[in-house]
Design a protein around this motif. Structure first.
Motif, PDB file in Angstrom:
ATOM      1  N   UNK A 112     -16.440  10.741  84.152  1.00 33.97           N
ATOM      2  CA  UNK A 112     -17.749  10.477  83.544  1.00 33.97           C
ATOM      3  C   UNK A 112     -18.891  10.472  84.563  1.00 33.97           C
ATOM      4  N   UNK A 113     -18.643   9.895  85.736  1.00 32.27           N
ATOM      5  CA  UNK A 113     -19.742   9.655  86.678  1.00 32.27           C
ATOM      6  C   UNK A 113     -19.996  10.811  87.632  1.00 32.27           C
ATOM      7  N   UNK A 114     -18.984  11.628  87.903  1.00 28.68           N
ATOM      8  CA  UNK A 114     -19.194  12.762  88.814  1.00 28.68           C
ATOM      9  C   UNK A 114     -19.678  13.966  88.009  1.00 28.68           C
ATOM     10  N   UNK A 115     -20.813  13.772  87.335  1.00 24.46           N
ATOM     11  CA  UNK A 115     -21.419  14.816  86.512  1.00 24.46           C
ATOM     12  C   UNK A 115     -22.888  14.943  86.888  1.00 24.46           C
ATOM     13  N   UNK A 116     -23.490  16.035  86.513  1.00 32.05           N
ATOM     14  CA  UNK A 116     -24.904  16.269  86.828  1.00 32.05           C
ATOM     15  C   UNK A 116     -25.785  15.164  86.263  1.00 32.05           C
ATOM     16  N   UNK A 117     -25.426  14.637  85.115  1.00 34.64           N
ATOM     17  CA  UNK A 117     -26.238  13.605  84.471  1.00 34.64           C
ATOM     18  C   UNK A 117     -26.147  12.273  85.209  1.00 34.64           C
ATOM     19  N   UNK A 118     -25.083  12.090  85.985  1.00 33.23           N
ATOM     20  CA  UNK A 118     -24.870  10.809  86.646  1.00 33.23           C
ATOM     21  C   UNK A 118     -24.939  10.944  88.169  1.00 33.23           C
ATOM     22  N   UNK A 119     -23.792  10.868  88.863  1.00 34.81           N
ATOM     23  CA  UNK A 119     -23.817  10.811  90.326  1.00 34.81           C
ATOM     24  C   UNK A 119     -22.985  11.924  90.958  1.00 34.81           C
ATOM     25  N   UNK A 120     -23.125  13.121  90.485  1.00 33.19           N
ATOM     26  CA  UNK A 120     -22.301  14.223  90.973  1.00 33.19           C
ATOM     27  C   UNK A 120     -22.418  14.373  92.494  1.00 33.19           C
ATOM     28  N   UNK A 121     -21.257  14.386  93.162  1.00 32.46           N
ATOM     29  CA  UNK A 121     -21.205  14.618  94.597  1.00 32.46           C
ATOM     30  C   UNK A 121     -21.631  13.453  95.466  1.00 32.46           C
ATOM     31  N   UNK A 122     -21.921  12.298  94.869  1.00 29.83           N
ATOM     32  CA  UNK A 122     -22.400  11.153  95.644  1.00 29.83           C
ATOM     33  C   UNK A 122     -21.279  10.208  96.075  1.00 29.83           C
ATOM     34  N   UNK A 123     -20.083  10.429  95.570  1.00 28.14           N
ATOM     35  CA  UNK A 123     -18.955   9.605  95.995  1.00 28.14           C
ATOM     36  C   UNK A 123     -18.996   8.175  95.505  1.00 28.14           C
TER      37      UNK A 123
END
Length: 268
Positions: free
Chosen positions: A217-228
């Motif tokens: 859910x969170x590693x998506x463009x809408x959320x925190x993609x690529x931020x770990x």
């Protein structure tokens, strides 16, 4: 920082719930749990529509030029779920003046440090401040030379406030959630005056807030993609990854700060 000042002066609504945690202590997990408890577990099932920044704004975060406070102000929900990492002296004043509900999340500083070290390597705004190796980062952690300051000072003051105001503050441990999820859910339900979930729904909530599910859910463009933001989510990882001399340094500082206080005894 302007966003921190805005968070300090943020105006809440009477039914709002705060998640207060030092970074990398389980705040994302707690947010997801509360979303399931307050808004219903079905909200957690669709990774494409899930937007944690709207469902549970991180108040002092500035993402794409918009602060979490601004997102919270736009929310149409009667009961907002609000997250911050701020120490007592710059935390939202309404936590204290209005006595709003506040969930305090604590985690072993050794595991928090390992997860924070990883975030400094991956976070787009933190990479330029990353350490050359783990030992260098742990020295910084011990001295509080990181965003949000010293772990021990942060917790000392929040524990004092939480204990002085038990009706509006619930203190939970990351490790207890890992050990007995259902028990901690019952504590949250009681604290927030929520109708009890069935055992089957609690099992479903646990599955939907697993590391794998949250990462989807969170590693998506809408959320925190690529931020770990979703790491390994393990308890006691320090036992295999922490340099022994730093175990001694961390535990010594915990004893020096808290003595034999049972609220941190599990961290030594």
């Amino acid at each position: 920082m302007q966003s921190v000042l805005a968070t300090k002066n943020f105006q809440r609504r009477p039914d709002d719930i705060y998640v207060t945690a030092y970074p990398r202590s389980g705040s994302n997990w707690t947010q997801n749990i509360l979303i399931g408890l307050v808004y219903g577990v079905d909200v957690l099932t669709d990774a494409q529509t899930f937007d944690i920044n709207l469902l549970s704004p991180y108040l002092e975060l500035v993402l794409n030029g918009v602060t979490g406070c601004e997102l919270a102000d736009r929310s149409s929900k009667r009961q907002r779920l609000l997250k911050h990492h701020l120490p007592v002296h710059i935390a939202p004043t309404e936590i204290f003046s209005r006595g709003r509900k506040n969930v305090l999340v604590f985690r072993d500083p050794k595991d928090a440090a390992l997860s924070y070290y990883k975030l400094y390597q991956l976070g787009p705004n933190l990479r330029k401040h990353q350490s050359p190796n783990l030992e260098h980062f742990l020295d910084r952690f011990l001295k509080g030379r990181l965003n949000y300051g010293n772990w021990w000072d942060w917790h000392k003051h929040w524990i004092l406030y939480g204990r002085a105001n038990p009706d509006t503050n619930l203190m939970i441990h990351y490790e207890d959630l890992k050990e007995d999820f259902a028990k901690e859910i019952r504590r949250l339900e009681s604290f927030l005056n929520l109708s009890p979930m069935t055992s089957e729904t609690i099992d479903r909530l646990q599955a939907l807030t697993s590391v794998e599910s949250m990462r989807e859910r969170l590693d998506t463009e809408k959320n925190y993609k690529g931020m770990g933001v979703v790491n390994k989510g393990e308890a006691n990882r320090w036992k295999t990854e922490f340099p022994p001399e730093y175990v001694e340094k961390f535990d010594a500082l915990t004893r020096e700060t808290f003595g034999d206080d049972d609220i941190v005894a599990k961290f030594i």
